[in-house]
Motif scaffolding. Structure first.
Motif, PDB file in Angstrom:
ATOM      1  N   ASN A   1       0.867  -1.188   0.000  1.00 43.67           N
ATOM      2  CA  ASN A   1       0.000   0.000   0.000  1.00 43.67           C
ATOM      3  C   ASN A   1       0.896   1.227   0.000  1.00 43.67           C
ATOM      4  N   THR A   2       0.306   2.405   0.195  1.00 41.79           N
ATOM      5  CA  THR A   2       1.134   3.610   0.203  1.00 41.79           C
ATOM      6  C   THR A   2       1.143   4.268   1.592  1.00 41.79           C
ATOM      7  N   ALA A   3       0.674   3.510   2.592  1.00 36.44           N
ATOM      8  CA  ALA A   3       0.880   3.846   4.018  1.00 36.44           C
ATOM      9  C   ALA A   3       0.327   5.219   4.420  1.00 36.44           C
ATOM     10  N   ILE A   4      -0.787   5.605   3.796  1.00 38.74           N
ATOM     11  CA  ILE A   4      -1.380   6.915   4.123  1.00 38.74           C
ATOM     12  C   ILE A   4      -2.390   6.741   5.262  1.00 38.74           C
ATOM     13  N   ILE A   5      -2.290   7.631   6.242  1.00 42.59           N
ATOM     14  CA  ILE A   5      -3.201   7.606   7.404  1.00 42.59           C
ATOM     15  C   ILE A   5      -4.012   8.901   7.362  1.00 42.59           C
ATOM     16  N   ARG A   6      -5.325   8.797   7.529  1.00 41.91           N
ATOM     17  CA  ARG A   6      -6.173  10.003   7.533  1.00 41.91           C
ATOM     18  C   ARG A   6      -7.564   9.628   8.038  1.00 41.91           C
ATOM     19  N   SER A   7      -8.357  10.651   8.379  1.00 35.90           N
ATOM     20  CA  SER A   7      -9.730  10.357   8.806  1.00 35.90           C
ATOM     21  C   SER A   7     -10.722  11.348   8.182  1.00 35.90           C
ATOM     22  N   ASN A   8     -10.335  11.979   7.078  1.00 30.98           N
ATOM     23  CA  ASN A   8     -11.199  13.008   6.466  1.00 30.98           C
ATOM     24  C   ASN A   8     -12.226  12.379   5.525  1.00 30.98           C
ATOM     25  N   TYR A   9     -13.023  11.485   6.059  1.00 26.45           N
ATOM     26  CA  TYR A   9     -13.979  10.748   5.226  1.00 26.45           C
ATOM     27  C   TYR A   9     -15.234  11.571   4.967  1.00 26.45           C
ATOM     28  N   ARG A  10     -16.225  10.970   4.344  1.00 28.98           N
ATOM     29  CA  ARG A  10     -17.387  11.721   3.877  1.00 28.98           C
ATOM     30  C   ARG A  10     -18.618  11.481   4.755  1.00 28.98           C
TER      31      ARG A  10
ATOM     32  N   GLY B   1     -11.020  -2.446   0.269  1.00 28.50           N
ATOM     33  CA  GLY B   1     -10.797  -1.586  -0.886  1.00 28.50           C
ATOM     34  C   GLY B   1      -9.383  -1.040  -0.930  1.00 28.50           C
ATOM     35  N   THR B   2      -9.282   0.289  -1.070  1.00 25.82           N
ATOM     36  CA  THR B   2      -7.958   0.930  -1.154  1.00 25.82           C
ATOM     37  C   THR B   2      -7.607   1.658   0.149  1.00 25.82           C
ATOM     38  N   TYR B   3      -8.276   1.305   1.251  1.00 24.14           N
ATOM     39  CA  TYR B   3      -8.125   2.112   2.471  1.00 24.14           C
ATOM     40  C   TYR B   3      -7.981   1.224   3.708  1.00 24.14           C
ATOM     41  N   GLY B   4      -7.441   0.011   3.529  1.00 24.09           N
ATOM     42  CA  GLY B   4      -7.404  -0.951   4.632  1.00 24.09           C
ATOM     43  C   GLY B   4      -6.283  -0.705   5.616  1.00 24.09           C
ATOM     44  N   PHE B   5      -5.109  -0.307   5.112  1.00 24.29           N
ATOM     45  CA  PHE B   5      -3.973  -0.203   6.022  1.00 24.29           C
ATOM     46  C   PHE B   5      -4.262   0.788   7.144  1.00 24.29           C
ATOM     47  N   LYS B   6      -4.846   1.925   6.778  1.00 18.96           N
ATOM     48  CA  LYS B   6      -5.071   2.979   7.771  1.00 18.96           C
ATOM     49  C   LYS B   6      -6.061   2.540   8.849  1.00 18.96           C
ATOM     50  N   ALA B   7      -6.842   1.484   8.591  1.00 19.78           N
ATOM     51  CA  ALA B   7      -7.871   1.050   9.546  1.00 19.78           C
ATOM     52  C   ALA B   7      -7.415  -0.118  10.412  1.00 19.78           C
TER      53      ALA B   7
ATOM     54  N   VAL C   1      -4.092  10.476  -8.771  1.00 18.22           N
ATOM     55  CA  VAL C   1      -2.724  10.284  -8.293  1.00 18.22           C
ATOM     56  C   VAL C   1      -2.588  10.797  -6.858  1.00 18.22           C
ATOM     57  N   TYR C   2      -1.704  10.164  -6.077  1.00 18.66           N
ATOM     58  CA  TYR C   2      -1.334  10.694  -4.763  1.00 18.66           C
ATOM     59  C   TYR C   2       0.170  10.547  -4.594  1.00 18.66           C
ATOM     60  N   VAL C   3       0.763  11.532  -3.906  1.00 16.65           N
ATOM     61  CA  VAL C   3       2.218  11.628  -3.821  1.00 16.65           C
ATOM     62  C   VAL C   3       2.594  11.965  -2.380  1.00 16.65           C
TER      63      VAL C   3
ATOM     64  N   ALA D   1     -14.848   9.822  -0.762  1.00 15.37           N
ATOM     65  CA  ALA D   1     -13.674  10.098   0.086  1.00 15.37           C
ATOM     66  C   ALA D   1     -12.629   9.001  -0.004  1.00 15.37           C
ATOM     67  N   ALA D   2     -12.786   8.103  -0.983  1.00 12.30           N
ATOM     68  CA  ALA D   2     -11.861   6.967  -1.065  1.00 12.30           C
ATOM     69  C   ALA D   2     -10.660   7.346  -1.930  1.00 12.30           C
ATOM     70  N   ALA D   3      -9.801   8.180  -1.400  1.00 14.60           N
ATOM     71  CA  ALA D   3      -8.582   8.634  -2.095  1.00 14.60           C
ATOM     72  C   ALA D   3      -8.941   9.135  -3.489  1.00 14.60           C
ATOM     73  N   VAL D   4      -8.566   8.404  -4.537  1.00 14.95           N
ATOM     74  CA  VAL D   4      -8.763   8.935  -5.890  1.00 14.95           C
ATOM     75  C   VAL D   4      -9.806   8.130  -6.663  1.00 14.95           C
TER      76      VAL D   4
ATOM     77  N   PRO E   1      -6.627  -4.994  -8.963  1.00 11.10           N
ATOM     78  CA  PRO E   1      -5.267  -4.586  -8.583  1.00 11.10           C
ATOM     79  C   PRO E   1      -5.198  -3.071  -8.418  1.00 11.10           C
ATOM     80  N   LEU E   2      -4.246  -2.632  -7.625  1.00  9.16           N
ATOM     81  CA  LEU E   2      -3.960  -1.194  -7.445  1.00  9.16           C
ATOM     82  C   LEU E   2      -2.444  -1.051  -7.503  1.00  9.16           C
ATOM     83  N   GLN E   3      -1.967  -0.155  -8.353  1.00 10.63           N
ATOM     84  CA  GLN E   3      -0.519  -0.068  -8.551  1.00 10.63           C
ATOM     85  C   GLN E   3       0.073   1.195  -7.951  1.00 10.63           C
TER      86      GLN E   3
HETATM   87  O1  PYC Z   1      -7.673   6.084   1.055  1.00  9.63           O
HETATM   88  O2  PYC Z   1      -6.040   7.413   1.627  1.00  9.63           O
HETATM   89  C1  PYC Z   1      -6.516   6.520   0.927  1.00  9.63           C
HETATM   90  C2  PYC Z   1      -5.664   5.901  -0.090  1.00  9.63           C
HETATM   91  C3  PYC Z   1      -4.400   6.242  -0.402  1.00  9.63           C
HETATM   92  C4  PYC Z   1      -4.002   5.393  -1.385  1.00  9.63           C
HETATM   93  C5  PYC Z   1      -5.025   4.557  -1.680  1.00  9.63           C
HETATM   94  N1  PYC Z   1      -6.048   4.870  -0.871  1.00  9.63           N
END
Ligand code: PYC
Length: 403
Positions: A62-71, A352-358, A268-270, A398-401, A244-246
Motif C-alpha cells: 500500500n502507500t501507508a497513508i493515514i487520515r480520517s477526512n472521510y465523507r 478496498g484501497t483504504y485498509g492499512f489505515k484502519a 494520483v497521490y504523492v 472520500a476513497a482517495a482517488v 489490482p492497485l498499482q
Molecule cells: O484512502 O487514503 C486513501 C488511499 C491512499 C491510497 C489509496 N487509498
C-alpha cells in the motif's frame, strides 16, 4: 561473544496445535492487530495463520497513508479512532513506526470537486476532525513545489487540508503488532495456508490448513485480496469485486515535500518518505484480477499526472513498482462483524484501497466483539446486513482517488 550481537526475534515459532479458541486467517496488520488486542483483553488462546510471510499481502503493498477526512459520519468516527490509535501506537508497542503526521491535502481542480470537499470539511468539523477548505495562496505556502499556475490542463483551485493525516512505515506496524501479540503468548504461524473451514449446525468448528486441521469456535477472516475465497469456504458469497492497485517509488531526493498530496481528478497521490523517496499511487486498475503484476501503461499515465502537479520532478528516476489487490465493496466501506446464521465466523474484509489505515481500529473493535460477544457501536454500520436492508455507507467520494 556472538550472543552479544544476536538479534532478538520479533516473534517466535510456536508449536502448531490442533485446537485454539480463536483462529485468525491473515497475518497482515488487521489479523495481527486483532490478535494483539485480543491478548490485551485476556483472550490468548489464539493463533494467526498467514499463507506467506507476515505482511506479504496488502499490508506490504500500500502507500501507508493515514487520515480520517472521510465523507460519512460513520466513516469519520471510525477512521478518527484509527488515527488516534496510530498516534500512540509506537509508545503502546514500544517500537519506532516512523509515523509522520505531516498533513494531507486533497486537491480540487473543478467547481464540483470544491463542493464535494466543502461537504467533507463540514462533516469532518461536525465530528471534531481537523479539516478545512483552503485556497491557492495557502496551498502554495504549504507545498511550494506544487504548480499552482494556470499552465496545467486542470489547474488547482482549492484543497481539503487535513493536518492530522500523514504516512507511516507500514512494515514496522506489522512487525510491532506481531511482536506485541507474540509477547502475550499468541501463536503466529507464517507459511500456513487456510484451505477449508469446517462448520456444523450453523457454527464454525475448524480450519483446515496446509499443515493440518485446527479446531476452533471462532474464525476471523482478516484477509485482503482473497477474502471472497476464504468466505466461500463457508458457502458465503460476499458483495466484493477484486481489483489490482498499482504504485511506484522514486529514487531518494532531499526533503522537499512534507504533505501528502492527493488529486482525484488526476488519479494520483504523492508523498515523500523519511528516506526521501517519493511514493506515488493511483486509482484501482479498471479490470478485476488477482494479479499483482506491474504494468508500463500505469507507470506512464501516473508519472504524466504527477508531472502535471510537480513539473520539477521530470528528471527523477523510478526505483521500483508494485501492485496490491483490493477488495471493493459496492459502497466503498468495509464489511465488519458477525455473519447472520453462522456463529463464530467473523468478517474483517472489503478494505478496498483504504485498509492499512484502519488496521488498529478494526483490530481493536473486532477483538472487543470476540471478547465480549457484543458488536461495538463503531462497527455496527459496517455489518454485512447493510447490503440486504439498504443501509449502505457511501464512501466513494472520500476513497482517495477512486471517483
Ligand atoms: O484512502 O487514503 C486513501 C488511499 C491512499 C491510497 C489509496 N487509498
Amino acid at each position: 561473544m556472538w550472543q552479544l550481537f544476536r538479534k532478538t526475534p520479533m516473534w517466535r515459532p510456536r508449536p502448531f496445535r490442533d485446537r485454539y479458541d480463536v483462529v485468525i486467517i491473515g497475518g497482515g496488520v488487521h489479523g495481527l492487530a486483532t490478535a494483539y488486542y485480543l491478548g490485551r483483553a485476556g483472550v490468548r488462546d489464539v493463533c494467526v495463520l498467514e499463507k506467506s510471510y507476515l505482511g506479504s499481502g496488502a499490508s506490504g503493498r500500500n502507500t501507508a497513508i493515514i487520515r480520517s477526512n472521510y465523507r460519512t459520519p460513520e466513516g469519520v468516527s471510525f477512521y478518527d479512532e484509527s488515527v488516534k490509535l496510530y498516534e500512540r501506537l509506537a509508545a503502546d508497542l514500544g517500537y519506532n513506526l516512523l509515523f509522520s503526521q505531516q498533513g494531507h491535502l486533497t486537491l480540487a481542480h473543478t467547481d464540483s470537486a470544491i463542493n464535494g470537499l466543502r461537504v467533507r470539511a463540514e462533516v469532518n468539523q461536525l465530528m471534531g476532525v481537523e479539516s478545512r477548505l483552503i485556497w491557492p495562496e495557502e496551498i502554495q505556502r504549504l507545498v511550494p513545489a506544487l504548480d499552482l499556475s494556470p499552465r496545467p490542463r486542470y489547474p488547482v483551485l482549492a484543497a481539503l487540508y487535513h493536518p492530522p493525516g500523514g504516512i507511516i512505515r507500514h512494515d514496522a506496524v506489522v512487525w510491532a503488532y506481531a511482536r506485541g501479540a507474540d509477547r502475550m503468548g499468541i501463536a503466529i504461524h507464517p507459511f500456513t495456508e487456510a484451505v477449508g473451514i469446517g462448520t456444523s449446525n450453523g457454527q464454525v468448528t475448524s480450519v483446515l490448513t496446509s499443515r493440518g486441521e485446527i479446531r476452533a469456535g471462532v474464525v476471523v477472516n482478516a484477509t485482503a485480496g482473497f477474502c471472497s475465497t476464504v468466505a466461500k469456504m463457508v458457502g458465503l458469497h460476499l458483495p466484493i469485486v477484486t481489483h489490482p492497485l498499482q504504485a511506484f517509488v522514486t529514487e531518494p531526493l532531499k526533503p522537499f515535500l512534507d504533505k501528502v498530496i492527493v488529486s482525484a481528478t488526476l488519479h494520483v497521490y504523492v508523498s515523500q518518505t523519511d528516506r526521501g523517496e517519493l511514493v506515488i499511487g493511483s486509482e484501482i486498475d479498471p479490470y478485476s484480477s488477482y494479479s499483482s503484476r506491474s504494468t508500463l501503461p500505469f507507470l506512464e499515465a501516473t508519472a504524466a499526472h504527477t508531472l502535471e502537479l510537480f513539473p520539477c520532478l521530470r528528471r527523477v528516476r523510478v526505483l521500483r513498482q508494485w501492485a496490491g489487490i483490493c477488495d471493493m465493496t459496492p459502497d466503498y466501506s468495509p464489511i465488519l462483524g458477525e455473519v447472520p446464521g453462522l456463529k463464530g465466523f467473523i468478517l474483517d474484509v472489503g478494505w478496498g484501497t483504504y485498509g492499512f489505515k484502519a488496521g488498529p481500529v478494526a483490530g481493536k473493535r473486532i477483538a472487543e466483539l470476540i471478547a465480549t460477544g457484543r458488536t461495538p457501536e463503531l462497527i455496527k454500520p459496517f455489518s454485512l446486513t447493510r447490503f440486504y436492508d439498504d443501509t449502505l455507507v457511501g464512501e466513494k467520494a472520500a476513497a482517495a482517488v477512486s471517483h
